[in-house]
Design an enzyme around this catalytic site. Structure first.
Site, PDB file in Angstrom:
ATOM      1  N   ASP A 390      10.994  -4.833 -18.923  1.00  0.00           N
ATOM      2  CA  ASP A 390      12.106  -5.053 -19.867  1.00  0.00           C
ATOM      3  C   ASP A 390      12.739  -3.750 -20.343  1.00  0.00           C
ATOM      4  O   ASP A 390      13.947  -3.687 -20.558  1.00  0.00           O
ATOM      5  CB  ASP A 390      11.614  -5.810 -21.111  1.00  0.00           C
ATOM      6  CG  ASP A 390      11.179  -7.220 -20.767  1.00  0.00           C
ATOM      7  OD1 ASP A 390      11.572  -7.714 -19.702  1.00  0.00           O
ATOM      8  OD2 ASP A 390      10.426  -7.806 -21.571  1.00  0.00           O
TER       9      ASP A 390
HETATM   10  P1  NAP Z   1       7.006  -5.833 -19.674  1.00  0.00           P
HETATM   11  O1  NAP Z   1       8.470  -6.006 -19.737  1.00  0.00           O
HETATM   12  O2  NAP Z   1       6.163  -6.794 -20.399  1.00  0.00           O
HETATM   13  O3  NAP Z   1       6.604  -5.802 -18.115  1.00  0.00           O
HETATM   14  C1  NAP Z   1       5.328  -5.493 -17.694  1.00  0.00           C
HETATM   15  C2  NAP Z   1       5.318  -5.522 -16.168  1.00  0.00           C
HETATM   16  O4  NAP Z   1       4.064  -5.016 -15.783  1.00  0.00           O
HETATM   17  C3  NAP Z   1       5.470  -6.898 -15.594  1.00  0.00           C
HETATM   18  O5  NAP Z   1       6.707  -7.029 -14.954  1.00  0.00           O
HETATM   19  C4  NAP Z   1       4.289  -7.047 -14.608  1.00  0.00           C
HETATM   20  O6  NAP Z   1       4.801  -7.436 -13.336  1.00  0.00           O
HETATM   21  C5  NAP Z   1       3.708  -5.640 -14.570  1.00  0.00           C
HETATM   22  N1  NAP Z   1       2.250  -5.634 -14.495  1.00  0.00           N
HETATM   23  C6  NAP Z   1       1.374  -6.410 -15.143  1.00  0.00           C
HETATM   24  N2  NAP Z   1       0.119  -6.112 -14.818  1.00  0.00           N
HETATM   25  C7  NAP Z   1       0.206  -5.086 -13.922  1.00  0.00           C
HETATM   26  C8  NAP Z   1      -0.759  -4.330 -13.216  1.00  0.00           C
HETATM   27  N3  NAP Z   1      -2.081  -4.558 -13.332  1.00  0.00           N
HETATM   28  N4  NAP Z   1      -0.315  -3.349 -12.392  1.00  0.00           N
HETATM   29  C9  NAP Z   1       0.999  -3.119 -12.260  1.00  0.00           C
HETATM   30  N5  NAP Z   1       1.955  -3.798 -12.890  1.00  0.00           N
HETATM   31  C10 NAP Z   1       1.558  -4.784 -13.726  1.00  0.00           C
HETATM   32  O7  NAP Z   1       6.563  -4.383 -20.178  1.00  0.00           O
HETATM   33  P2  NAP Z   1       7.412  -3.221 -20.859  1.00  0.00           P
HETATM   34  O8  NAP Z   1       8.506  -2.773 -19.961  1.00  0.00           O
HETATM   35  O9  NAP Z   1       6.370  -2.247 -21.326  1.00  0.00           O
HETATM   36  O10 NAP Z   1       8.103  -3.901 -22.091  1.00  0.00           O
HETATM   37  C11 NAP Z   1       7.394  -4.316 -23.242  1.00  0.00           C
HETATM   38  C12 NAP Z   1       7.915  -5.666 -23.712  1.00  0.00           C
HETATM   39  O11 NAP Z   1       7.042  -6.131 -24.749  1.00  0.00           O
HETATM   40  C13 NAP Z   1       9.318  -5.556 -24.287  1.00  0.00           C
HETATM   41  O12 NAP Z   1      10.068  -6.694 -23.961  1.00  0.00           O
HETATM   42  C14 NAP Z   1       9.043  -5.506 -25.789  1.00  0.00           C
HETATM   43  O13 NAP Z   1      10.119  -5.979 -26.544  1.00  0.00           O
HETATM   44  C15 NAP Z   1       7.831  -6.414 -25.891  1.00  0.00           C
HETATM   45  N6  NAP Z   1       7.049  -6.151 -27.107  1.00  0.00           N
HETATM   46  C16 NAP Z   1       6.589  -4.900 -27.354  1.00  0.00           C
HETATM   47  C17 NAP Z   1       5.911  -4.638 -28.525  1.00  0.00           C
HETATM   48  C18 NAP Z   1       5.429  -3.242 -28.879  1.00  0.00           C
HETATM   49  O14 NAP Z   1       5.140  -2.987 -30.035  1.00  0.00           O
HETATM   50  N7  NAP Z   1       5.319  -2.347 -27.918  1.00  0.00           N
HETATM   51  C19 NAP Z   1       5.660  -5.667 -29.430  1.00  0.00           C
HETATM   52  C20 NAP Z   1       6.100  -6.967 -29.121  1.00  0.00           C
HETATM   53  C21 NAP Z   1       6.800  -7.179 -27.938  1.00  0.00           C
HETATM   54  P3  NAP Z   1       3.823  -8.115 -12.245  1.00  0.00           P
HETATM   55  O15 NAP Z   1       3.236  -9.319 -12.920  1.00  0.00           O
HETATM   56  O16 NAP Z   1       4.690  -8.426 -11.094  1.00  0.00           O
HETATM   57  O17 NAP Z   1       2.777  -7.092 -11.923  1.00  0.00           O
END
Ligand code: NAP
Length: 463
Positions: A390
């Protein structure tokens, strides 16, 4: 001149110094360089405040209970703190936070149970602190259960918000009755008040999805601080007051920061599921995903002048940070400039990526925030996106119908080449497709984050 009470002076001075240590400790937690020291300072403040309380004239007769409670709490916190995995940190914080809210509520309960005469303002503060602390307690326990996987899905039913509001209003009305009745209220009324406050905490948290829990935990954290501050006022305890205010304001700022970085108002986190948002059809994705293997990526990075690594939630799941750092050192030895780009909500808790990279030994001066790095992407030869999704989705910039539209993102798509490491076609937290994966300058390197990083390290060695 009245008799000078030396003991009381020492007690108050110690509370004051403890409060100063909390503030200075928090200040140092603002930078990863000084954060460890900050935690130690705040911890010393807490030990001082706890020990001096033994000499407080009002609790002299409670030595044994206090020692048992401190022993049990301290032992559980020590063991769980040592054992917890980095990825389980959010639920641990939820649990600790719940305990803080519960402690504030318990103090209020003791004060109210005594039914001593006290000014109405103090009685009101005790009741408000009780309400807030109890809600933070039960709400945080639900947040813990969701993040720990003990409770799955969201519970929703028609008129839910009306029903929640009703419970809240009834609890408030009972609270008001307790305040207005001075010492004359019945114990049943007090019990009903606490039960309703507990129920309200559970009811507002169960409809919220597990992935939104970090924001909710941060909000409950702010509430816990507020409750502790109120009860500190009731007890005339400056350390509690200041600690409560500090936690309350820090929690509020963090909640706002997280909501802003996700481009969602806090009300949207609390009252609707992510992606429930209005809006029309999301933009169709053009192009196809193009695969690449680790050897080709190693060659590409080995000859790059500048590489930017964007870690995300997947790196945390795969625990790939150590291998990624090993790979970074290989690239640096070959003369490449390597930088890490951290999005404020990458992963699942604030500072998630910073903590993991620090654990792996990545120096802070090659870790950049979104604002610092975004203008560098057009001059970057290779961006390695590892387990992030994301936070690099250009739809946030280009597609007004996307649920993440308006969220600030890392502009990885502006780089000359983008490599995305992920296991398959899984979406990120938002559940939406990522246009970056289909772009002409993007190649997909499929696999678990740690395995891929390992392959890259091996391939770089062989070059
Ligand atoms: P993300 O959008 O959740 O994407 C994570 C990606 O990691 C997924 O597409 C997944 O694809 C891949 N993945 C999962 N396990 C894996 C593994 N073992 N090896 C390699 N890839 C793997 O992560 P992000 O870009 O860090 O974004 C964070 C999201 O969380 C945002 O939308 C944010 O708003 C939300 N959020 C964050 C917080 C905070 O405080 N940081 C709090 C609440 C919500 P595959 O399944 O294809 O591997």
């Amino acid at each position: 001149m009245e008799d000078f009470d030396l003991l009381n002076f020492v007690i108050q001075a110690t509370y004051f110094i403890a409060a100063l240590l909390f503030i200075l400790g928090l200040k140092q937690m603002g930078s990863p360089m000084t954060a460890r020291r900050g935690i130690v300072w705040a911890g010393v403040g807490m030990v001082m405040a706890t020990l001096i309380t033994y000499f407080h004239h009002e609790i002299n007769h409670n030595y044994i209970w206090m020692t048992i409670a401190i022993g049990i709490g301290g032992a559980i916190a020590y063991v769980s703190g040592k054992k917890v995995a980095m990825t389980d940190m959010p639920q641990m914080i939820a649990l600790y936070n719940g305990m803080g809210g519960g402690a504030a509520a318990a103090i209020a309960a003791v004060i109210l149970l005594k039914q001593d005469e006290m000014p109405m303002t103090i009685q009101a503060l005790a009741v408000i602190g009780a309400m807030i602390g109890t809600v933070a307690f039960s709400g945080s326990l639900v947040a813990y259960a969701k993040l720990q996987g003990l409770m799955r899905g969201v519970i929703r039913f028609p008129m839910q918000q009306f029903f929640n509001a009703l419970v809240f209003v009834v609890a408030l009305t009972i609270g008001l009755a307790i305040i207005l009745n001075g010492t004359e209220y019945s114990m049943t009324l007090l019990a009903v008040f606490f039960v309703l406050a507990l129920a309200f905490g559970v009811m507002v948290t169960v409809p919220i999805g597990g992935a939104d829990m970090p924001v909710v935990i941060s909000l409950f954290n702010a509430l816990t601080g507020l409750a502790v501050g109120f009860e500190g006022y009731v007890l005339s305890n400056p350390a509690m007051m200041i600690a409560g205010i500090v936690v309350g304001s820090a929690g509020t700022l963090l909640t706002q920061l997280m909501a802003k970085a996700m481009n969602r108002p806090i009300s949207n986190v609390l009252f609707s599921n992510f992606g429930d948002a209005d809006g029309g059809e999301a933009e169709a994705v053009n192009g196809s995903m193009k695969e690449i293997d680790a050897t080709d990526v190693a060659v590409m990075m080995a000859f790059a002048e500048k590489v930017v690594i964007i870690p995300g939630y997947g790196m945390a799941v795969a625990q790939a940070q150590h291998k990624v750092w090993e790979m970074t050192k290989q690239l640096q030895e070959r003369g490449a400039t390597v930088k890490f780009a951290i999005h404020p909500v990458a992963g699942r808790m604030p500072g998630h990526m910073n903590v993991l990279l620090a654990e792996a030994g990545v120096p802070y001066d090659i870790i950049y925030d979104l604002d610092e790095i975004n203008e560098e992407f057009p001059t970057t030869d290779v961006v390695l996106v590892i387990g992030a999704n994301d936070v690099v989705n250009p739809a946030a910039r280009t597609d007004p119908n996307s649920p993440i539209y308006g969220m600030p993102i890392l502009n990885a798509d502006y780089a000359k080449n983008v490599i995305v490491v992920k296991r398959g076609k899984g979406t990120g937290f938002s559940g939406i497709e990522n246009h970056l994966f289909f772009a002409d300058n993007t190649r997909m390197l499929y696999g678990d984050g740690q395995d891929v990083a390992n392959d890259l390290v091996t391939s770089l060695k062989e070059l």
